[in-house]
Write a protein that holds these residues in place. Structure first.
Motif, PDB file in Angstrom:
ATOM      1  N   ILE A  71     -20.574  89.528  26.265  1.00  0.00           N
ATOM      2  CA  ILE A  71     -20.540  88.512  25.324  1.00  0.00           C
ATOM      3  C   ILE A  71     -19.238  87.833  25.022  1.00  0.00           C
ATOM      4  O   ILE A  71     -18.586  88.847  24.804  1.00  0.00           O
ATOM      5  CB  ILE A  71     -21.324  88.543  23.925  1.00  0.00           C
ATOM      6  N   GLY A  72     -19.051  86.884  25.192  1.00  0.00           N
ATOM      7  CA  GLY A  72     -17.626  86.116  25.134  1.00  0.00           C
ATOM      8  C   GLY A  72     -17.555  84.940  24.322  1.00  0.00           C
ATOM      9  O   GLY A  72     -18.307  84.511  23.963  1.00  0.00           O
ATOM     10  N   GLY A  73     -16.327  84.429  23.931  1.00  0.00           N
ATOM     11  CA  GLY A  73     -16.081  83.431  23.213  1.00  0.00           C
ATOM     12  C   GLY A  73     -14.611  82.856  23.531  1.00  0.00           C
ATOM     13  O   GLY A  73     -13.657  83.527  24.045  1.00  0.00           O
ATOM     14  N   ALA A  74     -14.395  81.576  23.175  1.00  0.00           N
ATOM     15  CA  ALA A  74     -13.159  81.048  23.350  1.00  0.00           C
ATOM     16  C   ALA A  74     -12.895  80.078  22.002  1.00  0.00           C
ATOM     17  O   ALA A  74     -13.790  79.604  21.552  1.00  0.00           O
ATOM     18  CB  ALA A  74     -12.941  80.268  24.680  1.00  0.00           C
ATOM     19  N   PHE A  75     -11.713  80.005  21.815  1.00  0.00           N
ATOM     20  CA  PHE A  75     -11.299  79.088  20.728  1.00  0.00           C
ATOM     21  C   PHE A  75      -9.790  78.339  21.031  1.00  0.00           C
ATOM     22  O   PHE A  75      -9.110  78.940  21.612  1.00  0.00           O
ATOM     23  CB  PHE A  75     -11.187  79.713  19.576  1.00  0.00           C
ATOM     24  N   GLY A  76      -9.963  77.183  20.571  1.00  0.00           N
ATOM     25  CA  GLY A  76      -8.571  76.380  20.826  1.00  0.00           C
ATOM     26  C   GLY A  76      -8.642  74.969  19.890  1.00  0.00           C
ATOM     27  O   GLY A  76      -9.536  74.560  19.581  1.00  0.00           O
ATOM     28  N   ARG A  77      -7.089  74.716  19.643  1.00  0.00           N
ATOM     29  CA  ARG A  77      -7.128  73.613  18.867  1.00  0.00           C
ATOM     30  C   ARG A  77      -6.338  72.583  19.596  1.00  0.00           C
ATOM     31  O   ARG A  77      -5.282  72.885  20.564  1.00  0.00           O
ATOM     32  CB  ARG A  77      -6.289  73.716  17.496  1.00  0.00           C
ATOM     33  N   GLY A  78      -6.608  71.390  19.331  1.00  0.00           N
ATOM     34  CA  GLY A  78      -5.880  70.395  20.163  1.00  0.00           C
ATOM     35  C   GLY A  78      -5.761  69.021  19.525  1.00  0.00           C
ATOM     36  O   GLY A  78      -6.078  68.767  18.501  1.00  0.00           O
ATOM     37  N   ILE A  79      -4.780  68.122  20.226  1.00  0.00           N
ATOM     38  CA  ILE A  79      -4.397  66.749  19.698  1.00  0.00           C
ATOM     39  C   ILE A  79      -5.146  65.928  20.637  1.00  0.00           C
ATOM     40  O   ILE A  79      -5.296  65.789  21.788  1.00  0.00           O
ATOM     41  CB  ILE A  79      -2.855  66.580  20.050  1.00  0.00           C
ATOM     42  N   VAL A  80      -5.776  64.646  20.093  1.00  0.00           N
ATOM     43  CA  VAL A  80      -6.404  63.698  20.721  1.00  0.00           C
ATOM     44  C   VAL A  80      -5.640  62.351  20.691  1.00  0.00           C
ATOM     45  O   VAL A  80      -5.026  62.025  19.674  1.00  0.00           O
ATOM     46  CB  VAL A  80      -7.668  63.439  20.043  1.00  0.00           C
ATOM     47  N   TYR A  81      -5.355  61.808  22.075  1.00  0.00           N
ATOM     48  CA  TYR A  81      -4.479  60.715  22.182  1.00  0.00           C
ATOM     49  C   TYR A  81      -5.380  59.424  22.594  1.00  0.00           C
ATOM     50  O   TYR A  81      -6.266  59.645  23.287  1.00  0.00           O
ATOM     51  CB  TYR A  81      -3.614  60.858  22.998  1.00  0.00           C
ATOM     52  N   ARG A  82      -4.823  58.153  22.156  1.00  0.00           N
ATOM     53  CA  ARG A  82      -5.584  56.908  22.918  1.00  0.00           C
ATOM     54  C   ARG A  82      -4.275  56.090  23.129  1.00  0.00           C
ATOM     55  O   ARG A  82      -3.371  56.093  22.169  1.00  0.00           O
ATOM     56  CB  ARG A  82      -6.395  56.394  21.936  1.00  0.00           C
ATOM     57  N   HIS A  83      -4.212  55.613  24.257  1.00  0.00           N
ATOM     58  CA  HIS A  83      -2.975  54.840  24.914  1.00  0.00           C
ATOM     59  C   HIS A  83      -1.749  55.789  24.432  1.00  0.00           C
ATOM     60  O   HIS A  83      -0.631  54.923  24.140  1.00  0.00           O
ATOM     61  CB  HIS A  83      -2.872  53.422  24.174  1.00  0.00           C
ATOM     62  N   GLY A  84      -1.467  56.978  24.556  1.00  0.00           N
ATOM     63  CA  GLY A  84      -0.443  57.756  24.409  1.00  0.00           C
ATOM     64  C   GLY A  84       0.006  58.139  22.971  1.00  0.00           C
ATOM     65  O   GLY A  84       0.874  58.522  22.614  1.00  0.00           O
ATOM     66  N   LYS A  85      -0.902  57.521  21.906  1.00  0.00           N
ATOM     67  CA  LYS A  85      -0.637  57.668  20.616  1.00  0.00           C
ATOM     68  C   LYS A  85      -1.565  58.686  20.014  1.00  0.00           C
ATOM     69  O   LYS A  85      -2.838  58.651  20.175  1.00  0.00           O
ATOM     70  CB  LYS A  85      -0.452  56.382  19.830  1.00  0.00           C
ATOM     71  N   ARG A  86      -1.181  59.460  19.127  1.00  0.00           N
ATOM     72  CA  ARG A  86      -1.778  60.405  18.646  1.00  0.00           C
ATOM     73  C   ARG A  86      -2.970  59.709  17.555  1.00  0.00           C
ATOM     74  O   ARG A  86      -2.468  58.969  16.625  1.00  0.00           O
ATOM     75  CB  ARG A  86      -1.165  61.457  17.689  1.00  0.00           C
ATOM     76  N   ILE A  87      -4.213  60.083  17.654  1.00  0.00           N
ATOM     77  CA  ILE A  87      -5.229  59.586  16.831  1.00  0.00           C
ATOM     78  C   ILE A  87      -6.112  60.585  16.083  1.00  0.00           C
ATOM     79  O   ILE A  87      -6.863  60.330  14.994  1.00  0.00           O
ATOM     80  CB  ILE A  87      -6.056  58.783  17.455  1.00  0.00           C
ATOM     81  N   GLY A  88      -5.936  62.019  16.163  1.00  0.00           N
ATOM     82  CA  GLY A  88      -6.643  62.711  15.616  1.00  0.00           C
ATOM     83  C   GLY A  88      -6.569  64.441  16.391  1.00  0.00           C
ATOM     84  O   GLY A  88      -5.685  64.351  17.118  1.00  0.00           O
ATOM     85  N   THR A  89      -7.432  65.098  15.773  1.00  0.00           N
ATOM     86  CA  THR A  89      -7.182  66.412  16.123  1.00  0.00           C
ATOM     87  C   THR A  89      -8.598  67.055  16.617  1.00  0.00           C
ATOM     88  O   THR A  89      -9.604  66.592  16.276  1.00  0.00           O
ATOM     89  CB  THR A  89      -6.681  67.524  15.126  1.00  0.00           C
TER      90      THR A  89
END
Length: 177
Positions: A71-89
């Motif tokens: 049984i496995g799992g994975a986790f990660g945090r990221g940054i979300v962009y639109r037109h090269g600008k950060r809009i969320g996580t």
């Protein structure tokens, strides 16, 4: 010991400012890690730049950790962009079951072809399972890649070793800035 009301206000203010400083440093570190990931991916495969330019939006997960013994799992945090600008996580979680053993770390970039696909992602309705595959980042891979069900997924190994033959699914939690 009883604090004077002015001392209490000063103490609460200092704690609040300290917490804001820590949050700002964490955000700056996350932004720097995402920028480094983007630069590294573009160096490994310059053709991927067309996805960065033409996609409606994209999510960059600098490090996803994955481990399993059956049984496995994975986790990660990221940054979300639109037109090269950060809009969320975003947070990515994955559960899997099957023949698997080991651990690994990798980066992942998910490109969203259009607003409808991106809206499914932001509403928590976009989940990846057996029908979606990722492209390993290497020179020339982006030229042969295309969108599938409105997404294109690229991964880049960072380290570890994983033996796997499993059924799994990635789920996402998006938070607007």
């Amino acid at each position: 010991m009883k604090l004077h009301p002015t001392s209490r206000i000063l103490f609460v203010t200092l704690v609040a400012v300290s917490m804001l400083a820590v949050a700002a440093a964490a955000r700056a570190d996350a932004d720097a890690q995402a920028a480094t990931t983007i630069n590294t991916i573009k160096k490994r495969d310059p053709g991927i730049d067309s996805f960065f330019k033409s996609s409606y939006a994209y999510a960059v997960f600098p490090t996803i950790g994955k481990g399993a013994v059956g049984i496995g799992g994975a986790f990660g945090r990221g940054i979300v962009y639109r037109h090269g600008k950060r809009i969320g996580t975003a947070k990515m979680t994955q559960l899997s079951i099957g023949f698997q053993l080991g651990g690994q770390a990798y980066s992942e970039v998910i490109f969203f072809q259009d607003a409808a696909t991106f809206n499914r992602f932001t509403n928590g309705q976009l989940k990846f399972g057996a029908g979606v595959s990722a492209v390993a980042v290497k020179t020339g891979a982006a030229r042969r890649a295309s969108f599938s069900r409105g997404v294109a997924i690229f991964t880049m190994a960072k380290g570890g070793l994983m033996y796997e033959a499993s059924v799994s699914g990635q789920e996402f939690d998006y938070k607007k800035d």
